[in-house]
Design a protein around this motif. Structure first.
Motif, PDB file in Angstrom:
ATOM      1  N   THR A 146      -5.223 -75.824 -14.012  1.00  0.00           N
ATOM      2  CA  THR A 146      -4.922 -77.076 -13.302  1.00  0.00           C
ATOM      3  C   THR A 146      -3.876 -77.887 -14.077  1.00  0.00           C
ATOM      4  O   THR A 146      -3.576 -77.592 -15.230  1.00  0.00           O
ATOM      5  N   ASP A 147      -3.398 -78.932 -13.414  1.00  0.00           N
ATOM      6  CA  ASP A 147      -2.433 -79.828 -14.052  1.00  0.00           C
ATOM      7  C   ASP A 147      -2.994 -80.449 -15.317  1.00  0.00           C
ATOM      8  O   ASP A 147      -2.338 -80.509 -16.350  1.00  0.00           O
ATOM      9  N   ALA A 148      -4.243 -80.900 -15.160  1.00  0.00           N
ATOM     10  CA  ALA A 148      -4.870 -81.584 -16.294  1.00  0.00           C
ATOM     11  C   ALA A 148      -4.991 -80.646 -17.486  1.00  0.00           C
ATOM     12  O   ALA A 148      -4.715 -81.036 -18.633  1.00  0.00           O
ATOM     13  N   GLU A 149      -5.369 -79.418 -17.204  1.00  0.00           N
ATOM     14  CA  GLU A 149      -5.501 -78.470 -18.307  1.00  0.00           C
ATOM     15  C   GLU A 149      -4.154 -78.172 -18.948  1.00  0.00           C
ATOM     16  O   GLU A 149      -4.040 -78.074 -20.169  1.00  0.00           O
ATOM     17  N   GLY A 150      -3.148 -78.059 -18.085  1.00  0.00           N
ATOM     18  CA  GLY A 150      -1.807 -77.813 -18.595  1.00  0.00           C
ATOM     19  C   GLY A 150      -1.353 -78.934 -19.511  1.00  0.00           C
ATOM     20  O   GLY A 150      -0.800 -78.702 -20.593  1.00  0.00           O
ATOM     21  N   ARG A 151      -1.650 -80.145 -19.091  1.00  0.00           N
ATOM     22  CA  ARG A 151      -1.268 -81.299 -19.894  1.00  0.00           C
ATOM     23  C   ARG A 151      -1.972 -81.290 -21.237  1.00  0.00           C
ATOM     24  O   ARG A 151      -1.372 -81.548 -22.283  1.00  0.00           O
ATOM     25  N   LYS A 152      -3.250 -80.960 -21.163  1.00  0.00           N
ATOM     26  CA  LYS A 152      -4.037 -80.906 -22.377  1.00  0.00           C
ATOM     27  C   LYS A 152      -3.441 -79.886 -23.355  1.00  0.00           C
ATOM     28  O   LYS A 152      -3.290 -80.161 -24.560  1.00  0.00           O
ATOM     29  N   GLN A 153      -3.086 -78.750 -22.785  1.00  0.00           N
ATOM     30  CA  GLN A 153      -2.485 -77.696 -23.583  1.00  0.00           C
ATOM     31  C   GLN A 153      -1.200 -78.187 -24.235  1.00  0.00           C
ATOM     32  O   GLN A 153      -0.954 -77.977 -25.432  1.00  0.00           O
ATOM     33  N   HIS A 154      -0.427 -78.864 -23.417  1.00  0.00           N
ATOM     34  CA  HIS A 154       0.856 -79.391 -23.886  1.00  0.00           C
ATOM     35  C   HIS A 154       0.657 -80.363 -25.059  1.00  0.00           C
ATOM     36  O   HIS A 154       1.361 -80.319 -26.064  1.00  0.00           O
ATOM     37  N   ILE A 155      -0.337 -81.215 -24.906  1.00  0.00           N
ATOM     38  CA  ILE A 155      -0.632 -82.185 -25.957  1.00  0.00           C
ATOM     39  C   ILE A 155      -1.032 -81.467 -27.235  1.00  0.00           C
ATOM     40  O   ILE A 155      -0.570 -81.806 -28.336  1.00  0.00           O
ATOM     41  N   GLN A 156      -1.874 -80.445 -27.076  1.00  0.00           N
ATOM     42  CA  GLN A 156      -2.285 -79.652 -28.237  1.00  0.00           C
ATOM     43  C   GLN A 156      -1.078 -79.075 -28.962  1.00  0.00           C
ATOM     44  O   GLN A 156      -0.955 -79.182 -30.183  1.00  0.00           O
ATOM     45  N   ASN A 157      -0.175 -78.489 -28.165  1.00  0.00           N
ATOM     46  CA  ASN A 157       1.028 -77.895 -28.745  1.00  0.00           C
ATOM     47  C   ASN A 157       1.830 -78.915 -29.531  1.00  0.00           C
ATOM     48  O   ASN A 157       2.278 -78.659 -30.652  1.00  0.00           O
ATOM     49  N   LEU A 158       1.988 -80.072 -28.885  1.00  0.00           N
ATOM     50  CA  LEU A 158       2.773 -81.132 -29.520  1.00  0.00           C
ATOM     51  C   LEU A 158       2.179 -81.516 -30.869  1.00  0.00           C
ATOM     52  O   LEU A 158       2.869 -81.578 -31.884  1.00  0.00           O
ATOM     53  N   LEU A 159       0.860 -81.743 -30.855  1.00  0.00           N
ATOM     54  CA  LEU A 159       0.226 -82.201 -32.089  1.00  0.00           C
ATOM     55  C   LEU A 159       0.285 -81.135 -33.173  1.00  0.00           C
ATOM     56  O   LEU A 159       0.485 -81.448 -34.359  1.00  0.00           O
ATOM     57  N   GLN A 160       0.145 -79.878 -32.760  1.00  0.00           N
ATOM     58  CA  GLN A 160       0.228 -78.808 -33.751  1.00  0.00           C
ATOM     59  C   GLN A 160       1.611 -78.738 -34.375  1.00  0.00           C
ATOM     60  O   GLN A 160       1.776 -78.643 -35.588  1.00  0.00           O
ATOM     61  N   LYS A 161       2.592 -78.830 -33.504  1.00  0.00           N
ATOM     62  CA  LYS A 161       3.970 -78.781 -33.984  1.00  0.00           C
ATOM     63  C   LYS A 161       4.236 -79.947 -34.936  1.00  0.00           C
ATOM     64  O   LYS A 161       4.834 -79.774 -36.005  1.00  0.00           O
ATOM     65  N   ALA A 162       3.778 -81.125 -34.522  1.00  0.00           N
ATOM     66  CA  ALA A 162       3.982 -82.309 -35.344  1.00  0.00           C
ATOM     67  C   ALA A 162       3.322 -82.121 -36.703  1.00  0.00           C
ATOM     68  O   ALA A 162       3.895 -82.450 -37.743  1.00  0.00           O
ATOM     69  N   GLU A 163       2.124 -81.563 -36.686  1.00  0.00           N
ATOM     70  CA  GLU A 163       1.397 -81.343 -37.925  1.00  0.00           C
ATOM     71  C   GLU A 163       2.173 -80.408 -38.855  1.00  0.00           C
ATOM     72  O   GLU A 163       2.316 -80.662 -40.049  1.00  0.00           O
TER      73      GLU A 163
END
Ligand SMILES: Nc1nc2c(ncn2[C@@H]2O[C@H](COP(=O)(O)OP(=O)(O)O)[C@@H](O)[C@H]2O)c(=O)[nH]1
Ligand SMILES: [Mg+2]
Lengths: 467, 77, 274
Positions: A2-19
């Motif tokens: 779903t959209d929501a899951e995709g967004r969640k995934q995206h956020i995870q990616n972002l935070l990992q990259k930032a880390e």
């Protein structure tokens, strides 16, 4: 997905990259950032400041040397504070008498009118000799000193002196494990402890901020000044001739204030050794250039905002307190008014700390606002003899000394208790809102109360020992 | 020769070389302009030499001695 | 007055079109935030605009809560928010956090950064940070009288060119420059004036890292304007921003970092700022 899951995934990616990137920059990130910002700021300032002059030049520098000098700094501080007290007492004396005379004349006139109109005596007693009389005392005792003290203090604040006080006092606060800016929050507490508590936000460290919140109570606020000033003038200064009297009164206010500072330091020390253990945090304090205070503006704002605000608070509190006293005094159980029962029950405890049951009762009724302690005491005392004339400090002295056995020991005990006891309900509420902690609100409420009882008890014991 | 900011006398000037401070403490001081390369001057010292007021970027800022001792400077003679 | 851009110095202090509305802040057209270092005259300016009488004082830390007021100018109604002073948006104590959160998430139509003309360098540190967050910025170059007295002179036009946003010289305490400021703010909020804020020239290492995060942030938060700043906060490892992103509350509420504080305080704030 779903959209929501995709967004969640995206956020995870972002935070990992930032880390990951954060790790790669190996902690030097903020240093580099701040340095590049300042480099830029310097370059811009260079190109747009045409004449750079000197911000710190002229008499400012010399005054600062005196104001913060190891030898002259502290004496200057005391001198300024003492001068403010003295001007307040000396200047308030005559206006206070004038206002008192006018208001008490009105009491007599209105009571007479009620009598002629055939109003029931209880109504006249309640309204005019009860509530009005309490109000009259509040107004005549509070208004003139507040109208002098606040503007003077604000002018000092506008001038830029307060940070210098904090600079001087920091050495003391450092030794007791607290923050130098606590001195600034104490200065705010002179006006109102609730405001003092809010102002502790300038202290970063939660530990040091809590210390400042809990001890702010030891600075007498405007609600307590009238009690202190009254005791100082009608008891301590009374034996002296007029001119010397106001000096003595100012000196005794000074002594009370310094004792409050002393208790602040002692309690701060105790807290940082027990409940609030920890190491001192970073202390940075900007000392701004002195500025010419705007006298008229200051007079206007402090008169309207502070004085009237404080007075209004006292007035709206005094009326219900008058009502409570009246009801307690007119509800009889077993032939005695309820107020007598309560006062009698509290009396042994009161005597232990140099006061009596009525004073303690007044302090309970005055929890919402310290302003009304004295009026409540007067109302309670004079209920038995409602008709006595109470239109001057002389008459008040007569009521307290001759009819209720007050001595200079009672006066000093009252000053001590007024300085140290628990904060008013507004301040307690503010502490709760600032800390969001029942525990610290309770500590801030009951620690001062306990200390007040202990100090007063010791004072009485010492007096008894020597007399 | 590099010394610490706390060792300077009143009126003396120096360039900041390094901050031996960490976390929020370091951050606060840098935000106030105590960055490497910046010129500072000792403006005032309180009794017992603590705290100390410095002029940095045309503003006067007081620090405790313990912090000043962790700021390494190169005096300007 | 040195550096005043009005045709005649005397016209600076007239506020022909300003109608002060006190706390009557319902139905405003534009929201203005007053930010700046402590002790630069924000509250003085706030009082001059709103007609309120918040307390000012010559020491940093006098204002620790944010107060709100309103005024009308040239037919537009503005809500103005006086923020606690802050030296930086990077490290924060509680009072500074209030200021930071409001600039970030309060969606002001214009941030007026009040700066002290006598300590420009230190003040620019904050201005540059604000410019990273929003481009709707007007710089109020205050305390021009003090600067003049101390033999300093700041070229407001040059400064404006350097920063890429309007700079208005002022003496807030005497009301000088208020009109000019309000006109500038109006031009900005109505879109008559476009700014080109200067971006901090970052260290190449940092710049590269920022560039890597930008596409993600733009994608996730198309409505926010401060992606670069968010990226920098993430690189710094700011826990509150991480939390806000993790719970996905960044784009939603006014102040996701301090959700309840403001409601709680408002009533006391009004009564107790002595
Ligand atoms: N000489 C001068 N003083 C000012 C001016 N604006 C503000 N002040 C003074 O600067 C001090 C700080 O002002 P305030 O408004 O409380 O600053 P804030 O901390 O930024 O809110 C006060 O003593 C003001 O009277 C100005 O334009 N000229
Ligand atoms: Mg302010």
């Amino acid at each position: 997905m779903t959209d929501a899951e995709g967004r969640k995934q995206h956020i995870q990616n972002l935070l990992q990259k930032a880390e990951r990137l954060h790790q790669n920059l190996d902690g030097s990130f903020s240093d580099r950032l701040v340095s590049s910002i300042y480099k830029e700021a310097t370059a811009i300032a260079r190109s747009s400041v045409i004449e750079s002059g000197n911000r710190r030049a002229g008499w400012d520098v010399y005054f600062d040397r005196i104001a913060t000098h190891p030898v002259t700094g502290f004496p200057l501080m005391f001198l300024i504070l003492a001068a403010i007290f003295w001007i307040t007492i000396e200047g308030a004396n005559y206006p206070s008498q004038l206002i008192a005379r006018g208001l008490f004349w009105f009491e007599g006139w209105a009571a007479g009118l009620f009598f002629q109109l055939g109003a029931p005596p209880w109504l006249t007693g309640f309204l005019w000799h009860g509530v009005w009389r309490g109000l009259a005392w509040v107004v005549s005792v509070m208004l003139p000193p507040m109208a002098i003290f606040f503007p003077l203090f604000t002018i000092l604040e506008d001038f830029g002196y307060l940070p210098r006080v904090a600079f001087n006092m920091d050495a003391l606060f450092r030794r007791v494990g607290a923050h130098g800016k606590q001195a600034l929050t104490m200065a705010m507490g002179f006006g109102c402890n609730a405001a003092g508590v809010i102002s502790t936000r300038i202290i970063d460290s939660p530990r040091e901020r809590l210390i400042a919140i809990i001890t702010n109570n030891f600075v007498p606020c405007n609600g307590r000044w009238p009690t202190l000033i009254m005791m100082a003038t009608i008891f301590i200064a009374a034996p002296f001739p007029a001119g010397v009297g106001s000096l003595v009164a100012a000196a005794s206010l000074m002594a009370v204030t310094l004792f409050g500072v002393f208790m602040t330091l002692v309690v701060s020390f105790g807290l940082s050794k027990t409940l609030l253990k920890g190491t001192p945090s970073v202390f940075t304090l900007e000392l701004p250039p002195y500025r010419k205070p705007r006298i008229l503006q200051t007079l206007y704002t402090s008169l309207i905002d502070r004085t009237i605000f404080v007075l209004w608070r006292a007035i709206i509190m005094a009326a219900p307190a008058g009502a409570v006293i009246w009801i307690l005094g007119n509800t009889h159980i077993g032939g005695l008014p309820l107020s007598n029962h309560i006062a009698n029950a509290l009396d042994p405890l009161g005597r232990l700390i140099g006061l009596d049951g009525v004073v303690l009762l007044a302090y309970i009724i005055a929890i919402p606002a310290n302003e009304i302690v004295i009026p409540t005491i007067i109302m309670a005392y004079s209920q038995a003899s409602m008709m006595i004339e109470l239109d001057s400090l002389e008459a008040l002295r007569h009521l307290l000394v001759d009819q209720h056995g007050w001595t200079i020991v009672t006066a000093i005990s009252l000053m001590l208790f007024s300085l140290l006891h628990n904060p008013c309900s507004t301040t307690i509420l503010t502490i709760w809102k600032e800390t969001r902690s029942a525990k610290w609100t309770a500590v801030a409420t009951f620690l001062p109360l306990t200390i007040a009882f202990i100090v007063n008890f010791l004072f009485v014991q010492i007096v008894l020992f020597f007399m | 020769m590099p010394i610490t900011l706390a060792e300077l006398d009143r009126g003396q000037r120096a360039h900041i070389v390094e901050l031996r401070l960490h976390g929020l403490e370091r951050r606060r001081l840098m935000d106030l302009g105590f960055t490497p390369g910046t010129e500072v001057e000792v403006a005032m010292k309180a009794a017992s030499g603590d705290p100390i007021a410095f002029v940095v970027r045309n503003t006067q800022i007081a620090l405790r001695k313990q912090q000043a001792e962790n700021i390494i400077v190169e005096p300007i003679s | 007055m040195a550096g005043c851009q009005c045709a005649q110095a005397t016209t600076c202090s007239s506020h022909g079109n300003l109608i002060r509305l006190g706390v009557n802040i319902r139905d405003f057209d534009y929201l203005i935030a007053l930010a700046g270092n402590p002790n630069t005259g924000k509250t003085t300016l706030f009082n001059a605009l709103s007609g309120l009488r918040q307390h000012t004082g010559n020491w940093p830390g006098k204002t620790v809560v944010r107060s709100e007021g309103a005024f009308r100018h040239n037919g537009y109604k503005y809500k103005v928010v006086d923020l606690p002073g802050t030296y930086s948006l990077l490290s924060t104590s509680e009072d500074e956090e209030i200021a930071r959160d409001f600039i970030l998430f309060g969606n002001p139509d214009c941030v007026v950064v009040v700066v002290d003309a006598t300590a420009l360098e230190r003040n620019l540190n904050l201005v540059l940070q604000v410019l990273e967050i929003t481009d709707r910025v007007v710089v109020a170059l205050n305390l021009m009288d003090e600067a003049e007295r101390k033999g300093m002179f700041v070229d407001a036009r040059k400064l404006a060119k350097e920063l890429g946003v309007p700079v208005v010289p002022m003496v807030a305490r005497e009301g000088k420059g208020t009109d000019h400021l309000l006109q500038t703010v109006q031009d900005l909020v109505t879109g008559n004036l476009r700014t080109q804020p200067r971006r901090i020239e970052l260290d190449p290492h940092i710049e590269e890292a920022v560039q890597q995060l930008l596409p993600h942030l733009k994608n996730l938060y198309p409505n926010l304007s401060n992606h670069r700043w968010l990226a920098m906060r993430l690189l710094e490892g700011d826990p509150s921003i991480r939390r806000a992103i993790l719970t996905d509350s960044l784009a939603q509420t006014e102040s996701p970092l301090a959700p309840q504080k403001e409601e709680d305080m408002s009533e006391l704030e009004a009564a107790l700022e002595v």
